[in-house]
Design a protein around this motif. Structure first.
Motif, short mmCIF file in Angstrom:
data_model
loop_
_atom_site.label_atom_id
_atom_site.label_comp_id
_atom_site.label_asym_id
_atom_site.label_seq_id
_atom_site.Cartn_x
_atom_site.Cartn_y
_atom_site.Cartn_z
N UNK A 59 0.83 -1.22 0.00
CA UNK A 59 0.00 0.00 0.00
C UNK A 59 0.86 1.26 0.00
N UNK A 60 2.08 1.14 0.47
CA UNK A 60 2.97 2.30 0.56
C UNK A 60 3.83 2.49 -0.69
N UNK A 61 3.75 1.57 -1.64
CA UNK A 61 4.55 1.69 -2.87
C UNK A 61 3.88 2.66 -3.83
N UNK A 62 4.69 3.49 -4.46
CA UNK A 62 4.15 4.38 -5.49
C UNK A 62 3.90 3.61 -6.79
N UNK A 63 4.76 2.67 -7.09
CA UNK A 63 4.65 1.89 -8.32
C UNK A 63 4.97 0.43 -8.04
N UNK A 64 4.29 -0.45 -8.74
CA UNK A 64 4.61 -1.87 -8.74
C UNK A 64 4.77 -2.26 -10.20
N UNK A 65 5.93 -2.76 -10.54
CA UNK A 65 6.23 -3.14 -11.92
C UNK A 65 6.32 -4.65 -11.97
N UNK A 66 5.48 -5.24 -12.81
CA UNK A 66 5.47 -6.70 -12.96
C UNK A 66 6.10 -7.05 -14.31
N UNK A 67 7.04 -7.97 -14.28
CA UNK A 67 7.69 -8.42 -15.51
C UNK A 67 7.15 -9.80 -15.86
N UNK A 68 6.54 -9.90 -17.02
CA UNK A 68 6.02 -11.18 -17.50
C UNK A 68 7.17 -12.09 -17.90
N UNK A 69 6.92 -13.39 -17.87
CA UNK A 69 7.89 -14.34 -18.39
C UNK A 69 8.04 -14.07 -19.88
N UNK A 70 9.26 -14.06 -20.38
CA UNK A 70 9.46 -13.73 -21.80
C UNK A 70 8.82 -14.78 -22.71
N UNK A 71 8.37 -14.30 -23.87
CA UNK A 71 7.79 -15.19 -24.88
C UNK A 71 8.89 -15.92 -25.64
N UNK A 72 8.51 -16.80 -26.55
CA UNK A 72 9.48 -17.61 -27.29
C UNK A 72 10.55 -16.81 -28.03
N UNK A 73 10.18 -15.69 -28.64
CA UNK A 73 11.16 -14.89 -29.38
C UNK A 73 12.24 -14.34 -28.47
N UNK A 74 11.82 -13.81 -27.32
CA UNK A 74 12.79 -13.26 -26.37
C UNK A 74 13.61 -14.38 -25.74
N UNK A 96 13.99 -24.95 -28.60
CA UNK A 96 14.12 -24.91 -27.14
C UNK A 96 13.28 -23.78 -26.55
N UNK A 97 13.37 -22.62 -27.19
CA UNK A 97 12.65 -21.44 -26.70
C UNK A 97 11.14 -21.62 -26.81
N UNK A 98 10.71 -22.33 -27.83
CA UNK A 98 9.28 -22.57 -28.03
C UNK A 98 8.73 -23.58 -27.02
N UNK A 99 9.48 -24.64 -26.79
CA UNK A 99 9.00 -25.76 -25.98
C UNK A 99 9.14 -25.52 -24.48
N UNK A 100 10.26 -24.92 -24.06
CA UNK A 100 10.54 -24.80 -22.63
C UNK A 100 10.36 -23.36 -22.17
N UNK A 101 9.29 -23.15 -21.40
CA UNK A 101 8.90 -21.82 -20.92
C UNK A 101 9.71 -21.47 -19.67
N UNK A 102 10.79 -20.73 -19.88
CA UNK A 102 11.69 -20.35 -18.79
C UNK A 102 11.99 -18.86 -18.83
N UNK A 103 12.20 -18.28 -17.66
CA UNK A 103 12.62 -16.88 -17.57
C UNK A 103 14.13 -16.80 -17.78
N UNK A 104 14.63 -15.60 -17.94
CA UNK A 104 16.05 -15.39 -18.24
C UNK A 104 16.99 -16.01 -17.22
N UNK A 105 16.71 -15.85 -15.94
CA UNK A 105 17.58 -16.42 -14.91
C UNK A 105 17.61 -17.93 -14.97
N UNK A 106 16.49 -18.53 -15.31
CA UNK A 106 16.44 -19.99 -15.42
C UNK A 106 17.20 -20.46 -16.66
N UNK A 107 17.11 -19.71 -17.74
CA UNK A 107 17.86 -20.06 -18.95
C UNK A 107 19.36 -20.01 -18.63
#
Length: 150
Positions: A59-74, A96-107
């Motif tokens: 409630x005290x945050x001015x902004x909350x930024x949510x980053x979606x899991x990247x799509x296959x191209x990214x 690999x990018x199409x089949x395995x849905x992973x975020x950057x840190x996991x990649x």
């Protein structure tokens, strides 16, 4: 500027007091709330577990930024970028990018696991090493791994 990485650990939801540890944790949260209210700087909190942060803080945050899991191209760009020159020539990055849905840190973690396996065997990274790395990462994430021909 103050950065709180893995903020869910420090800004966790307060709970029912069942013992001295719970009481201490709730007191710590209250203290942090007071300090955050009086802070004149810029506070940045990062987490992968936003639901675990106490709503009194959000409630005290001015902004909350949510980053979606990247799509296959990214994801394909991330695979290529992180692998760099060590990529196997026959690596089907787009598959690999199409089949395995992973975020950057996991990649990155998959590639590191594959690189360690290849180095310990004294050979270049193979597609099999990368699939083993993906399987390891899926296991860490608590997700079901299904090996798909790529």
């Amino acid at each position: 500027v103050v950065l709180f990485d893995e903020a869910d650990a420090m800004f966790a939801k307060r709970g029912e007091v069942k013992g001295s540890n719970d009481r201490h944790a709730n007191m710590q949260s209250g203290y942090l709330l007071q300090r955050l209210e009086g802070f004149n700087g810029f506070a940045v909190l990062t987490t992968n577990l936003r639901a675990n942060i106490d709503s009194a803080f959000t409630r005290r945050f001015d902004e909350v930024v949510h980053f979606e899991t990247p799509g296959p191209d990214v994801r394909a760009l991330l695979w290529r970028s992180i692998l760099g020159d060590s990529a196997p020539k026959d690596l089907p990055v787009d598959a690999l990018a199409q089949v395995y849905d992973l975020a950057g840190g996991s990649i990155r973690a998959c590639i590191e696991s594959a690189a360690f396996a290849a180095a310990s065997a004294g050979r270049p990274v193979t597609v099999g090493d990368l699939l083993m790395g993906i399987e390891t990462e899926y296991d860490k994430l608590g997700r079901l791994f299904k090996r798909v021909p790529v």
